[in-house]
Structures are given as C-alpha cells and as structure tokens.
Design a protein around this motif. Structure first.
Motif, PDB file in Angstrom:
ATOM      1  N   GLU A  44      30.725  16.120  -6.685  1.00 40.72           N
ATOM      2  CA  GLU A  44      31.100  17.056  -7.747  1.00 40.72           C
ATOM      3  C   GLU A  44      29.959  17.298  -8.728  1.00 40.72           C
ATOM      4  N   ASN A  45      29.186  16.268  -9.040  1.00 37.09           N
ATOM      5  CA  ASN A  45      28.058  16.453  -9.959  1.00 37.09           C
ATOM      6  C   ASN A  45      26.920  17.236  -9.319  1.00 37.09           C
ATOM      7  N   VAL A  46      26.640  16.983  -8.048  1.00 38.59           N
ATOM      8  CA  VAL A  46      25.599  17.744  -7.355  1.00 38.59           C
ATOM      9  C   VAL A  46      26.047  19.196  -7.191  1.00 38.59           C
ATOM     10  N   ALA A  47      27.316  19.416  -6.896  1.00 39.78           N
ATOM     11  CA  ALA A  47      27.839  20.777  -6.771  1.00 39.78           C
ATOM     12  C   ALA A  47      27.685  21.538  -8.084  1.00 39.78           C
ATOM     13  N   GLU A  48      27.986  20.877  -9.181  1.00 45.68           N
ATOM     14  CA  GLU A  48      27.831  21.527 -10.490  1.00 45.68           C
ATOM     15  C   GLU A  48      26.367  21.852 -10.763  1.00 45.68           C
ATOM     16  N   LEU A  49      25.486  20.921 -10.417  1.00 48.63           N
ATOM     17  CA  LEU A  49      24.054  21.150 -10.633  1.00 48.63           C
ATOM     18  C   LEU A  49      23.555  22.334  -9.811  1.00 48.63           C
ATOM     19  N   LEU A  50      24.013  22.442  -8.563  1.00 50.71           N
ATOM     20  CA  LEU A  50      23.565  23.511  -7.675  1.00 50.71           C
ATOM     21  C   LEU A  50      24.399  24.786  -7.812  1.00 50.71           C
ATOM     22  N   ASP A  51      25.450  24.722  -8.616  1.00 57.11           N
ATOM     23  CA  ASP A  51      26.355  25.854  -8.815  1.00 57.11           C
ATOM     24  C   ASP A  51      26.953  26.309  -7.482  1.00 57.11           C
ATOM     25  N   LEU A  52      27.472  25.328  -6.737  1.00 53.50           N
ATOM     26  CA  LEU A  52      28.113  25.573  -5.453  1.00 53.50           C
ATOM     27  C   LEU A  52      29.494  24.924  -5.458  1.00 53.50           C
ATOM     28  N   PRO A  53      30.395  25.353  -4.568  1.00 52.44           N
ATOM     29  CA  PRO A  53      31.680  24.668  -4.454  1.00 52.44           C
ATOM     30  C   PRO A  53      31.472  23.251  -3.904  1.00 52.44           C
ATOM     31  N   ALA A  54      32.209  22.303  -4.442  1.00 55.95           N
ATOM     32  CA  ALA A  54      32.048  20.902  -4.031  1.00 55.95           C
ATOM     33  C   ALA A  54      32.333  20.716  -2.541  1.00 55.95           C
TER      34      ALA A  54
ATOM     35  N   PRO B 160      11.775  20.865 -18.619  1.00 56.86           N
ATOM     36  CA  PRO B 160      10.410  20.939 -18.100  1.00 56.86           C
ATOM     37  C   PRO B 160       9.754  19.552 -18.099  1.00 56.86           C
ATOM     38  N   GLY B 161       9.398  19.097 -16.923  1.00 56.29           N
ATOM     39  CA  GLY B 161       8.748  17.798 -16.798  1.00 56.29           C
ATOM     40  C   GLY B 161       9.708  16.605 -16.834  1.00 56.29           C
ATOM     41  N   ARG B 162      10.997  16.865 -16.960  1.00 55.87           N
ATOM     42  CA  ARG B 162      11.999  15.793 -16.971  1.00 55.87           C
ATOM     43  C   ARG B 162      13.005  16.033 -15.852  1.00 55.87           C
ATOM     44  N   PRO B 163      13.296  15.027 -15.043  1.00 47.61           N
ATOM     45  CA  PRO B 163      14.246  15.217 -13.942  1.00 47.61           C
ATOM     46  C   PRO B 163      15.693  15.204 -14.443  1.00 47.61           C
ATOM     47  N   HIS B 164      16.572  15.784 -13.642  1.00 50.15           N
ATOM     48  CA  HIS B 164      18.007  15.636 -13.870  1.00 50.15           C
ATOM     49  C   HIS B 164      18.334  14.194 -13.499  1.00 50.15           C
ATOM     50  N   ARG B 165      19.350  13.629 -14.136  1.00 49.62           N
ATOM     51  CA  ARG B 165      19.680  12.222 -13.879  1.00 49.62           C
ATOM     52  C   ARG B 165      21.192  12.050 -13.806  1.00 49.62           C
ATOM     53  N   LEU B 166      21.681  11.604 -12.658  1.00 47.84           N
ATOM     54  CA  LEU B 166      23.096  11.323 -12.474  1.00 47.84           C
ATOM     55  C   LEU B 166      23.292   9.816 -12.609  1.00 47.84           C
ATOM     56  N   VAL B 167      24.048   9.415 -13.612  1.00 53.44           N
ATOM     57  CA  VAL B 167      24.292   7.999 -13.876  1.00 53.44           C
ATOM     58  C   VAL B 167      25.736   7.687 -13.513  1.00 53.44           C
TER      59      VAL B 167
ATOM     60  N   ILE C  49      23.320  13.167   0.923  1.00 54.22           N
ATOM     61  CA  ILE C  49      23.426  14.463   0.234  1.00 54.22           C
ATOM     62  C   ILE C  49      22.039  15.043  -0.029  1.00 54.22           C
ATOM     63  N   ASP C  50      21.110  14.196  -0.459  1.00 53.14           N
ATOM     64  CA  ASP C  50      19.745  14.672  -0.710  1.00 53.14           C
ATOM     65  C   ASP C  50      19.102  15.232   0.558  1.00 53.14           C
ATOM     66  N   ALA C  51      19.336  14.577   1.689  1.00 59.56           N
ATOM     67  CA  ALA C  51      18.755  15.048   2.946  1.00 59.56           C
ATOM     68  C   ALA C  51      19.328  16.405   3.332  1.00 59.56           C
ATOM     69  N   ARG C  52      20.612  16.584   3.093  1.00 60.96           N
ATOM     70  CA  ARG C  52      21.267  17.837   3.467  1.00 60.96           C
ATOM     71  C   ARG C  52      20.893  18.989   2.537  1.00 60.96           C
ATOM     72  N   TRP C  53      20.687  18.713   1.265  1.00 65.52           N
ATOM     73  CA  TRP C  53      20.445  19.751   0.263  1.00 65.52           C
ATOM     74  C   TRP C  53      19.051  19.653  -0.348  1.00 65.52           C
ATOM     75  N   GLN C  54      18.105  19.141   0.390  1.00 63.79           N
ATOM     76  CA  GLN C  54      16.754  18.901  -0.124  1.00 63.79           C
ATOM     77  C   GLN C  54      16.108  20.159  -0.709  1.00 63.79           C
ATOM     78  N   ARG C  55      16.148  21.242   0.000  1.00 60.41           N
ATOM     79  CA  ARG C  55      15.497  22.480  -0.456  1.00 60.41           C
ATOM     80  C   ARG C  55      16.147  23.004  -1.743  1.00 60.41           C
ATOM     81  N   GLU C  56      17.470  22.999  -1.798  1.00 58.54           N
ATOM     82  CA  GLU C  56      18.181  23.502  -2.969  1.00 58.54           C
ATOM     83  C   GLU C  56      17.964  22.605  -4.184  1.00 58.54           C
ATOM     84  N   LEU C  57      17.938  21.303  -3.952  1.00 59.08           N
ATOM     85  CA  LEU C  57      17.705  20.364  -5.060  1.00 59.08           C
ATOM     86  C   LEU C  57      16.294  20.506  -5.614  1.00 59.08           C
TER      87      LEU C  57
END
Length: 135
Positions: A114-124, A81-88, A38-46
């Motif tokens: 579903e969590n990445v979709a919510e973060l990027l505000d895109l459909p899952a 600011p200065g803190r990454p998002h974290r999916l646990v 998923i990171d490779a596919r959505w690298q720019r958006e992330l």
C-alpha cells in the motif's frame, strides 16, 4: 566436569550450535524478502520517483498528546532533492496485531504494497499479485 562437551571449541570441545534467529532478525528477514520482491518488479518505476529505503523500528515515536486510538504500523517519509523516500515499519505494533506467522507475513506485505502503491500513484492490486485488499 571435563571433556569435549564442556571445553571451548578452540580447546577441542564441541563447536557451539548457531543461535536461533531472534524475533527481530526474523522480522527483518521477512521485510527484506518482501521489499526485494517488490523492488525487483518495480525497479524502473521506483527509480523514476527517487530512491526508496526501507527501515524497521521497534516502536513509533509518538508526539506528546497523541489523541488517536491506534498506533501507526508504518510511516512513509517523503524524500526530496538528494534525500531518499523512506518507508519505516514498526515491528512491535505489527507483531502485536499479527501474532501468527501467516498473519504477520500478510500484514507486512499489505503495509509495504500500500505504501509503494501510494508512492508510485498506482492501485495497490497492481503492485504485488499476493496482495489481498481488506486483509
């Protein structure tokens, strides 16, 4: 007993067979494979929304007086600011819900997508072609 079967490897004995990966290691590898794809596919958006880290915990720490009937399977901690998002992802509750390997892969994929979709505000459905809504 004597001989190469019982002697340590440094003394000329049989080298030990690598240990089988534990359930935790197999789960971590599964999460890593899905997250990398998923990171490779959505690298720019992330990168546009900030850094996203993935973590695996055995179980969630629930507050005293937890009144819900279910245990969370994942938690997205929003960065700043200065803190990454974290999916646990919580390994034990996920494994409890999906005891078979195929079900486990589908559930982990669903949670990450579903969590990445919510973060990027895109459909899952746009995040990963393997995603099946409702699974």
């Amino acid at each position: 007993m004597r001989g190469p079967g019982v002697l340590p490897a440094w003394a000329g004995g049989v080298r030990s067979i690598p240990a089988r990966p534990t359930r935790r290691e197999r789960f971590d590898d599964l999460v890593l494979a899905i997250a990398d794809a998923i990171d490779a596919r959505w690298q720019r958006e992330l990168q546009a929304v900030g850094t996203l880290e993935y973590a695996v915990e055995d179980t969630p720490l629930l507050p005293e007086g937890w009144a819900h009937d279910t245990t969370p399977l994942a938690s997205m901690v929003r960065g700043g600011p200065g803190r990454p998002h974290r999916l646990v992802l919580f390994r034990r509750p996920i494994e409890h819900r999906a005891p078979e390997r195929e079900d486990l892969e589908a559930l982990v994929l669903t949670l990450v997508v579903e969590n990445v979709a919510e973060l990027l505000d895109l459909p899952a459905e746009d995040i990963d072609p393997r995603y099946q809504p409702g699974d």
